[in-house]
Design an enzyme around this catalytic site. Sequence first.
Site, PDB file in Angstrom:
ATOM      1  N   ARG A 135      -1.204  18.627  -3.484  1.00 31.50           N
ATOM      2  CA  ARG A 135      -0.561  18.142  -2.271  1.00 31.50           C
ATOM      3  C   ARG A 135      -0.372  19.264  -1.271  1.00 31.50           C
ATOM      4  O   ARG A 135       0.039  19.020  -0.141  1.00 31.50           O
ATOM      5  CB  ARG A 135       0.823  17.603  -2.635  1.00 31.50           C
ATOM      6  CG  ARG A 135       0.934  16.074  -2.690  1.00 31.50           C
ATOM      7  CD  ARG A 135       2.405  15.785  -2.755  1.00 31.50           C
ATOM      8  NE  ARG A 135       2.849  14.429  -2.707  1.00 31.50           N
ATOM      9  CZ  ARG A 135       2.665  13.501  -3.631  1.00 31.50           C
ATOM     10  NH1 ARG A 135       1.910  13.729  -4.663  1.00 31.50           N
ATOM     11  NH2 ARG A 135       3.221  12.315  -3.505  1.00 31.50           N
ATOM     12  N   ARG A 168      11.903   1.713  -6.497  1.00 30.77           N
ATOM     13  CA  ARG A 168      12.052   3.157  -6.677  1.00 30.77           C
ATOM     14  C   ARG A 168      13.002   3.710  -5.630  1.00 30.77           C
ATOM     15  O   ARG A 168      12.978   3.308  -4.481  1.00 30.77           O
ATOM     16  CB  ARG A 168      10.689   3.833  -6.503  1.00 30.77           C
ATOM     17  CG  ARG A 168       9.989   4.124  -7.808  1.00 30.77           C
ATOM     18  CD  ARG A 168       8.542   4.496  -7.602  1.00 30.77           C
ATOM     19  NE  ARG A 168       8.351   5.639  -6.706  1.00 30.77           N
ATOM     20  CZ  ARG A 168       7.171   6.202  -6.478  1.00 30.77           C
ATOM     21  NH1 ARG A 168       6.081   5.741  -7.068  1.00 30.77           N
ATOM     22  NH2 ARG A 168       7.058   7.232  -5.667  1.00 30.77           N
TER      23      ARG A 168
HETATM   24  P1  ADP Z   1       3.904   9.064  -3.468  1.00 29.54           P
HETATM   25  O1  ADP Z   1       2.545   9.679  -3.487  1.00 29.54           O
HETATM   26  O2  ADP Z   1       3.865   7.579  -3.390  1.00 29.54           O
HETATM   27  O3  ADP Z   1       4.872   9.751  -2.560  1.00 29.54           O
HETATM   28  P2  ADP Z   1       4.350  10.000  -6.136  1.00 29.54           P
HETATM   29  O4  ADP Z   1       4.778   9.059  -7.190  1.00 29.54           O
HETATM   30  O5  ADP Z   1       2.974  10.567  -6.158  1.00 29.54           O
HETATM   31  O6  ADP Z   1       4.623   9.207  -4.820  1.00 29.54           O
HETATM   32  O7  ADP Z   1       5.366  11.221  -6.020  1.00 29.54           O
HETATM   33  C1  ADP Z   1       6.741  11.045  -5.987  1.00 29.54           C
HETATM   34  C2  ADP Z   1       7.444  12.381  -5.741  1.00 29.54           C
HETATM   35  O8  ADP Z   1       7.104  13.319  -6.786  1.00 29.54           O
HETATM   36  C3  ADP Z   1       7.056  13.118  -4.460  1.00 29.54           C
HETATM   37  O9  ADP Z   1       7.776  12.660  -3.345  1.00 29.54           O
HETATM   38  C4  ADP Z   1       7.407  14.567  -4.828  1.00 29.54           C
HETATM   39  O10 ADP Z   1       8.785  14.805  -4.797  1.00 29.54           O
HETATM   40  C5  ADP Z   1       6.977  14.647  -6.282  1.00 29.54           C
HETATM   41  N1  ADP Z   1       5.563  15.099  -6.413  1.00 29.54           N
HETATM   42  C6  ADP Z   1       4.536  14.378  -6.912  1.00 29.54           C
HETATM   43  N2  ADP Z   1       3.389  15.097  -6.883  1.00 29.54           N
HETATM   44  C7  ADP Z   1       3.705  16.293  -6.352  1.00 29.54           C
HETATM   45  C8  ADP Z   1       2.975  17.466  -6.050  1.00 29.54           C
HETATM   46  N3  ADP Z   1       1.655  17.557  -6.272  1.00 29.54           N
HETATM   47  N4  ADP Z   1       3.643  18.512  -5.500  1.00 29.54           N
HETATM   48  C9  ADP Z   1       4.950  18.461  -5.261  1.00 29.54           C
HETATM   49  N5  ADP Z   1       5.704  17.394  -5.514  1.00 29.54           N
HETATM   50  C10 ADP Z   1       5.103  16.305  -6.060  1.00 29.54           C
END
Ligand code: ADP
Length: 224
Positions: free
Chosen positions: A94, A166
Amino acid sequence: MTEERRANMVLLGPPGAGKGTQAALLVKAYGLLHISTGDMLREAVSEGGPTGGELSSYMNTGKLVPDAIVTRTVIERMAKRDAEGGVILDGYPRTRPQAESLDSSLDASGRTLDVVLYFKTQDEVAIQRLSGRRVCKDCGKNYHITNMSSKKEGVCDICGGELYQREDDKPETVKNRLTVYEENTKDLIEYYRTKGLLQEVDGGLPAGELFNNIDALFKKDGLI
Ligand code: ADP
Ligand code: ZN
């Protein structure tokens, strides 16, 4: 003898782009391993433990969890046997530093990244999907109150579990997640475009149609 393809791919796109839905379809079609950092982090939170509280304070407000924590989680998962046949990374990387860590880790284990699917999606579509999303508390299946509703309101079709919203799908947090996404992605898209790995798809399409497009794209490129 034909060698079996072991594609490793990244799904990139805003929250609400439908990455999780496509990942499930891709797993079914190609037998790859789905690695969702969101799911793994939520699991770590629900197990409690020393980092659980810290993680949920980032996640519930839509902030990113620090790179080092997420990267460690992904790399440990990718070191397991069942990742050898190819993985779908959903929600990782990300940030640019995460992308660089992924590259070094793949290099070190003699693997390559084959494609980055970029789910281009309008904010209004993402907001509509996230705000109506409901998740089964027992099996994790996702529903949507109008787009993909369960047969019986509030109850999972598959396992009968209770559906919930959620914490981070509530309106204030959704906005914040989209802003955080915008801030970090430009760099990431450039990074993968320069490497020639980026393939753009339309995240606004209905799930079945989008899957057919992705499948056709993979076949055309001999990826699968
Ligand atoms: P979405 O992509 O729908 O926002 P996710 O379920 O992928 O939801 O992620 C939920 C939360 O988990 C994010 O808002 C963040 O806080 C954390 N998260 C997930 N993947 C990452 C990542 N690669 N780096 C940092 N935080 C992450
Ligand atoms: Zn269920």
